[in-house]
Design a protein around this motif. Structure first.
Motif, PDB file in Angstrom:
ATOM      1  N   MET A  43       0.827  -1.191   0.000  1.00 10.87           N
ATOM      2  CA  MET A  43       0.000   0.000   0.000  1.00 10.87           C
ATOM      3  C   MET A  43       0.872   1.255   0.000  1.00 10.87           C
ATOM      4  O   MET A  43       0.636   2.216  -0.705  1.00 10.87           O
ATOM      5  N   GLY A  44       1.978   1.195   0.806  1.00 12.98           N
ATOM      6  CA  GLY A  44       2.879   2.330   0.906  1.00 12.98           C
ATOM      7  C   GLY A  44       3.595   2.627  -0.394  1.00 12.98           C
ATOM      8  O   GLY A  44       4.049   3.737  -0.612  1.00 12.98           O
ATOM      9  N   SER A  45       3.707   1.626  -1.286  1.00 20.24           N
ATOM     10  CA  SER A  45       4.458   1.810  -2.528  1.00 20.24           C
ATOM     11  C   SER A  45       3.566   2.287  -3.682  1.00 20.24           C
ATOM     12  O   SER A  45       4.006   2.387  -4.808  1.00 20.24           O
ATOM     13  N   GLU A  46       2.274   2.542  -3.400  1.00 16.32           N
ATOM     14  CA  GLU A  46       1.355   2.994  -4.443  1.00 16.32           C
ATOM     15  C   GLU A  46       1.805   4.339  -5.014  1.00 16.32           C
ATOM     16  O   GLU A  46       2.218   5.226  -4.265  1.00 16.32           O
ATOM     17  N   THR A  47       1.721   4.465  -6.346  1.00 18.56           N
ATOM     18  CA  THR A  47       2.159   5.712  -6.961  1.00 18.56           C
ATOM     19  C   THR A  47       1.108   6.799  -6.743  1.00 18.56           C
ATOM     20  O   THR A  47      -0.073   6.588  -6.988  1.00 18.56           O
ATOM     21  N   PRO A  85      -0.985  10.433  -7.296  1.00 24.07           N
ATOM     22  CA  PRO A  85      -1.406  11.172  -8.490  1.00 24.07           C
ATOM     23  C   PRO A  85      -0.336  12.149  -8.982  1.00 24.07           C
ATOM     24  O   PRO A  85      -0.105  12.283 -10.186  1.00 24.07           O
ATOM     25  N   ASP A  86       0.338  12.835  -8.069  1.00 21.15           N
ATOM     26  CA  ASP A  86       1.375  13.786  -8.486  1.00 21.15           C
ATOM     27  C   ASP A  86       2.546  13.070  -9.159  1.00 21.15           C
ATOM     28  O   ASP A  86       3.133  13.582 -10.114  1.00 21.15           O
ATOM     29  N   GLU A  87       2.890  11.882  -8.648  1.00 18.97           N
ATOM     30  CA  GLU A  87       3.982  11.114  -9.270  1.00 18.97           C
ATOM     31  C   GLU A  87       3.584  10.640 -10.660  1.00 18.97           C
ATOM     32  O   GLU A  87       4.370  10.693 -11.608  1.00 18.97           O
ATOM     33  N   LEU A  88       2.331  10.178 -10.777  1.00 14.44           N
ATOM     34  CA  LEU A  88       1.841   9.736 -12.095  1.00 14.44           C
ATOM     35  C   LEU A  88       1.854  10.903 -13.080  1.00 14.44           C
ATOM     36  O   LEU A  88       2.259  10.776 -14.242  1.00 14.44           O
ATOM     37  N   LEU A  89       1.400  12.065 -12.582  1.00 15.66           N
ATOM     38  CA  LEU A  89       1.334  13.270 -13.420  1.00 15.66           C
ATOM     39  C   LEU A  89       2.738  13.647 -13.916  1.00 15.66           C
ATOM     40  O   LEU A  89       2.959  13.884 -15.103  1.00 15.66           O
ATOM     41  N   GLU A  90       3.686  13.658 -12.993  1.00 15.98           N
ATOM     42  CA  GLU A  90       5.055  14.046 -13.331  1.00 15.98           C
ATOM     43  C   GLU A  90       5.676  13.054 -14.315  1.00 15.98           C
ATOM     44  O   GLU A  90       6.349  13.438 -15.280  1.00 15.98           O
ATOM     45  N   GLN A  91       5.410  11.790 -14.075  1.00 13.43           N
ATOM     46  CA  GLN A  91       5.948  10.736 -14.950  1.00 13.43           C
ATOM     47  C   GLN A  91       5.430  10.908 -16.368  1.00 13.43           C
ATOM     48  O   GLN A  91       6.200  10.903 -17.338  1.00 13.43           O
ATOM     49  N   ALA A  92       4.115  11.102 -16.509  1.00 12.89           N
ATOM     50  CA  ALA A  92       3.524  11.262 -17.844  1.00 12.89           C
ATOM     51  C   ALA A  92       4.038  12.534 -18.509  1.00 12.89           C
ATOM     52  O   ALA A  92       4.324  12.563 -19.702  1.00 12.89           O
ATOM     53  N   ARG A  93       4.172  13.589 -17.709  1.00 13.04           N
ATOM     54  CA  ARG A  93       4.637  14.860 -18.256  1.00 13.04           C
ATOM     55  C   ARG A  93       6.061  14.716 -18.805  1.00 13.04           C
ATOM     56  O   ARG A  93       6.364  15.180 -19.890  1.00 13.04           O
ATOM     57  N   GLN A  94       6.900  14.059 -18.040  1.00  8.72           N
ATOM     58  CA  GLN A  94       8.295  13.880 -18.480  1.00  8.72           C
ATOM     59  C   GLN A  94       8.389  12.974 -19.700  1.00  8.72           C
ATOM     60  O   GLN A  94       9.150  13.237 -20.628  1.00  8.72           O
ATOM     61  N   GLU A  95       7.584  11.894 -19.671  1.00  4.34           N
ATOM     62  CA  GLU A  95       7.690  10.905 -20.762  1.00  4.34           C
ATOM     63  C   GLU A  95       6.976  11.364 -22.025  1.00  4.34           C
ATOM     64  O   GLU A  95       7.435  11.108 -23.135  1.00  4.34           O
ATOM     65  N   GLN A  96       5.833  12.022 -21.863  1.00  7.33           N
ATOM     66  CA  GLN A  96       4.970  12.273 -23.012  1.00  7.33           C
ATOM     67  C   GLN A  96       5.115  13.653 -23.637  1.00  7.33           C
ATOM     68  O   GLN A  96       4.908  13.809 -24.836  1.00  7.33           O
ATOM     69  N   HIS A  97       5.399  14.650 -22.818  1.00  5.78           N
ATOM     70  CA  HIS A  97       5.566  15.971 -23.452  1.00  5.78           C
ATOM     71  C   HIS A  97       6.484  16.894 -22.645  1.00  5.78           C
ATOM     72  O   HIS A  97       6.060  17.905 -22.112  1.00  5.78           O
TER      73      HIS A  97
END
Ligand SMILES: CCCCCCCC(=O)SCCNC(=O)CCNC(=O)[C@H](O)C(C)(C)COP(=O)(O)OP(=O)(O)OC[C@H]1O[C@@H](n2cnc3c(N)ncnc32)[C@H](O)[C@@H]1OP(=O)(O)O
Length: 153
Positions: A1-5, A7-19
């Motif tokens: 449970m503690g290792s769940e990503t 929303p901010d991490e998901l957002l940052e990851q997509a931002r870095q990878e996608q645009h």
């Protein structure tokens, strides 16, 4: 449970990878809007936009194209925060009141309907407690299977 990503991490990851060079939300873009969207506790995203004079169209007012970009960017980043990468398929903007330069504004977005590959989102810009513009956007994921269907191959 503690290792769940988060929303901010998901957002940052997509931002870095996608645009990473996005004109709306990249920090590195030399002439971009540099909007820092962040996940909210309510499940959407929010950001403050400084409404600098350089973004004006009519004297003293933020250009409508910039406003549309802020709203679209908020909705795109809102999906990023859920780990979803999707493209704007339809965008409707209602310019309710002028957005003035020189006064910060808040832009927020939330997901209102999830029906993969389609997602409907709502976004708004508020300045000094008054809603200035609202938008509804339809976003679509673009997986390879769909691409093949569209291309007929
Ligand atoms: C050279 C280029 C220079 C650069 C300029 C580039 C262009 C721009 O970017 S302009 C900046 C972006 N736009 C804005 O800032 C506009 C902000 N909005 C406003 O100022 C106002 O809402 C404005 C002027 C559009 C309308 O104001 P107002 O007169 O108070 O109208 P409002 O009472 O809201 O509506 C009047 C009627 O129109 C209708 N209406 C207004 N917008 C819409 C719409 N999008 N669709 C359908 N109906 C509409 C309303 O329902 C209402 O109908 P009814 O009288 O039957 O109830």
């Amino acid at each position: 449970m503690g290792s769940e990503t988060s929303p901010d991490e998901l957002l940052e990851q997509a931002r870095q990878e996608q645009h990473p060079r996005c004109i709306v939300c990249s920090e590195q873009h030399t002439c971009g809007l540099k909007v820092e969207y962040a996940a909210t506790d309510e499940g959407g995203v929010a950001a403050t936009f400084e409404c600098l004079e350089q973004w004006q169209g009519y004297s003293g007012l933020v250009h409508g194209g910039v406003i549309a970009s802020l709203l679209d960017g908020a909705m795109t980043n809102c999906l990023f925060a859920e780990g979803i990468v999707a493209y704007t398929a339809d965008l409707q903007v209602r310019y309710k009141r002028p957005l003035h330069v020189g006064t910060p504004a808040q832009v927020v977005a939330t997901v209102s309907r999830r029906n993969p590959p389609l997602f409907v989102l709502k976004s708004k810009i508020v300045q000094e407690g008054r809603v200035r513009a609202i938008a509804t956007g339809m976003f679509m994921t673009n997986d390879n299977q769909l691409k093949q269907l569209w291309n007929g191959d």
